[in-house]
Design a protein around this motif. Structure first.
Motif, PDB file in Angstrom:
ATOM      1  N   SER A 117       0.984  -1.301   0.305  1.00 40.31           N
ATOM      2  CA  SER A 117      -0.482  -0.193  -0.433  1.00 40.31           C
ATOM      3  C   SER A 117       0.620   1.361   0.363  1.00 40.31           C
ATOM      4  O   SER A 117       1.941   0.963   0.080  1.00 40.31           O
ATOM      5  CB  SER A 117      -1.264   0.129   1.744  1.00 40.31           C
ATOM      6  N   LEU A 118       0.320   2.513  -0.929  1.00 42.89           N
ATOM      7  CA  LEU A 118       0.918   4.021  -0.586  1.00 42.89           C
ATOM      8  C   LEU A 118       0.317   3.584   0.998  1.00 42.89           C
ATOM      9  O   LEU A 118      -1.098   3.806   1.236  1.00 42.89           O
ATOM     10  CB  LEU A 118       0.555   4.886  -1.379  1.00 42.89           C
ATOM     11  N   ALA A 119       1.199   4.309   1.422  1.00 50.35           N
ATOM     12  CA  ALA A 119       0.931   5.098   3.379  1.00 50.35           C
ATOM     13  C   ALA A 119       2.100   6.178   3.384  1.00 50.35           C
ATOM     14  O   ALA A 119       3.044   6.675   3.398  1.00 50.35           O
ATOM     15  CB  ALA A 119       1.246   3.639   3.837  1.00 50.35           C
ATOM     16  N   LYS A 120       1.074   7.366   3.888  1.00 50.01           N
ATOM     17  CA  LYS A 120       0.923   7.919   5.129  1.00 50.01           C
ATOM     18  C   LYS A 120       1.829   7.888   6.253  1.00 50.01           C
ATOM     19  O   LYS A 120       0.334   7.333   7.369  1.00 50.01           O
ATOM     20  CB  LYS A 120       0.489   9.499   5.403  1.00 50.01           C
ATOM     21  N   GLY A 121       2.565   8.543   7.316  1.00 48.65           N
ATOM     22  CA  GLY A 121       2.956   8.721   8.855  1.00 48.65           C
ATOM     23  C   GLY A 121       2.227   8.713   9.003  1.00 48.65           C
ATOM     24  O   GLY A 121       1.897   9.558   9.080  1.00 48.65           O
ATOM     25  N   LYS A 122       1.504   8.287  10.581  1.00 51.01           N
ATOM     26  CA  LYS A 122       0.794   8.321  12.039  1.00 51.01           C
ATOM     27  C   LYS A 122       1.441   9.156  12.671  1.00 51.01           C
ATOM     28  O   LYS A 122       2.755   8.622  13.396  1.00 51.01           O
ATOM     29  CB  LYS A 122      -0.582   7.116  11.867  1.00 51.01           C
ATOM     30  N   LYS A 123       1.144   9.842  12.975  1.00 52.44           N
ATOM     31  CA  LYS A 123       1.665  10.360  14.141  1.00 52.44           C
ATOM     32  C   LYS A 123       1.483  10.171  16.053  1.00 52.44           C
ATOM     33  O   LYS A 123       0.163   9.179  15.287  1.00 52.44           O
ATOM     34  CB  LYS A 123       1.100  12.106  14.148  1.00 52.44           C
ATOM     35  N   LYS A 124       1.865  10.691  16.512  1.00 49.48           N
ATOM     36  CA  LYS A 124       1.521   9.974  17.506  1.00 49.48           C
ATOM     37  C   LYS A 124      -0.142   9.963  18.445  1.00 49.48           C
ATOM     38  O   LYS A 124      -0.587   9.132  18.949  1.00 49.48           O
ATOM     39  CB  LYS A 124       2.410  10.252  19.403  1.00 49.48           C
ATOM     40  N   PHE A 125      -1.268  11.254  18.241  1.00 47.27           N
ATOM     41  CA  PHE A 125      -1.987  11.656  18.726  1.00 47.27           C
ATOM     42  C   PHE A 125      -3.200  10.830  17.414  1.00 47.27           C
ATOM     43  O   PHE A 125      -4.134  10.237  17.979  1.00 47.27           O
ATOM     44  CB  PHE A 125      -2.271  12.815  18.315  1.00 47.27           C
ATOM     45  N   ASP A 126      -2.587  10.318  16.274  1.00 44.94           N
ATOM     46  CA  ASP A 126      -3.378   9.882  15.023  1.00 44.94           C
ATOM     47  C   ASP A 126      -3.475   8.154  15.827  1.00 44.94           C
ATOM     48  O   ASP A 126      -4.645   7.617  16.050  1.00 44.94           O
ATOM     49  CB  ASP A 126      -2.918   9.454  14.557  1.00 44.94           C
ATOM     50  N   LYS A 127      -2.381   7.630  16.367  1.00 43.85           N
ATOM     51  CA  LYS A 127      -2.479   6.309  17.028  1.00 43.85           C
ATOM     52  C   LYS A 127      -3.481   6.533  18.287  1.00 43.85           C
ATOM     53  O   LYS A 127      -4.029   4.893  18.603  1.00 43.85           O
ATOM     54  CB  LYS A 127      -0.932   6.505  17.145  1.00 43.85           C
ATOM     55  N   ARG A 128      -2.633   7.111  19.220  1.00 46.28           N
ATOM     56  CA  ARG A 128      -3.911   7.443  19.982  1.00 46.28           C
ATOM     57  C   ARG A 128      -5.144   6.879  19.800  1.00 46.28           C
ATOM     58  O   ARG A 128      -5.985   6.570  20.169  1.00 46.28           O
ATOM     59  CB  ARG A 128      -3.843   8.791  21.230  1.00 46.28           C
ATOM     60  N   GLN A 129      -5.807   7.918  18.929  1.00 44.33           N
ATOM     61  CA  GLN A 129      -7.526   8.427  18.529  1.00 44.33           C
ATOM     62  C   GLN A 129      -7.428   6.709  18.163  1.00 44.33           C
ATOM     63  O   GLN A 129      -9.083   5.998  18.397  1.00 44.33           O
ATOM     64  CB  GLN A 129      -7.103   8.824  17.263  1.00 44.33           C
ATOM     65  N   ASP A 130      -6.994   6.159  17.570  1.00 43.19           N
ATOM     66  CA  ASP A 130      -7.445   5.269  16.270  1.00 43.19           C
ATOM     67  C   ASP A 130      -7.153   4.180  18.405  1.00 43.19           C
ATOM     68  O   ASP A 130      -8.159   2.695  18.017  1.00 43.19           O
ATOM     69  CB  ASP A 130      -6.260   4.728  15.367  1.00 43.19           C
TER      70      ASP A 130
END
Length: 147
Positions: A117-130
């Motif tokens: 997949s083409l992918a964009k890196g997640k930030k820490k807050f994105d990971k927490r929201q997930d």
């Protein structure tokens, strides 16, 4: 589809955008080792060089009954894609600053296929929201609501 290896870490560390499927150029001992499930794509990535796509950093363990013709474990492996797909991926990498991350290796009709997949890196807050979303969905599935 017979799954060989899955990269769960990719979905955690990246936002997956477009999915692609490609064949791989492999040696005989690599295919035999894959049939035994001895493969890891956690640290792997895909690189475009001279108009060709290459899988780098994937580990396919040595075949136990191989002889001196056994393969190298972490050699670069060529991916079989159409030129138009390679150009599209190359343009996405240059314009949108995305990474190309392998997500699965599997057998399809006797052939080894790689899903990436083409992918964009997640930030820490994105990971927490997930993580919060997943935990809420888990609780809703486990606890029945009686109103």
């Amino acid at each position: 589809m017979n799954l060989i290896s899955n990269n769960k870490k990719a979905g955690h560390d990246y936002s997956l955008l477009d999915k692609f499927e490609a064949g791989m150029v492999l040696q005989g001992t690599e295919v035999k080792s894959l049939r035994l499930g001895k493969c890891s794509i956690k640290e792997a990535f895909i690189q475009i060089k001279n108009g060709e796509a290459w899988l780098m950093g994937a580990t396919i363990s040595h075949y136990s009954h191989g002889n001196r013709e056994n393969h190298e474990e972490q050699r670069p492996r060529k991916l079989l894609l159409h030129k138009s797909e390679i150009k599209k991926i190359e343009m996405e990498i240059k314009t949108q600053k995305v990474s190309v991350v392998p997500t699965k290796i599997y057998f399809s009709k006797g052939k080894v296929k790689l899903e990436f997949s083409l992918a964009k890196g997640k930030k820490k807050f994105d990971k927490r929201q997930d993580e919060v979303k997943k935990s809420v969905e888990r609780k809703l599935r486990i606890e029945p609501h009686f109103y």
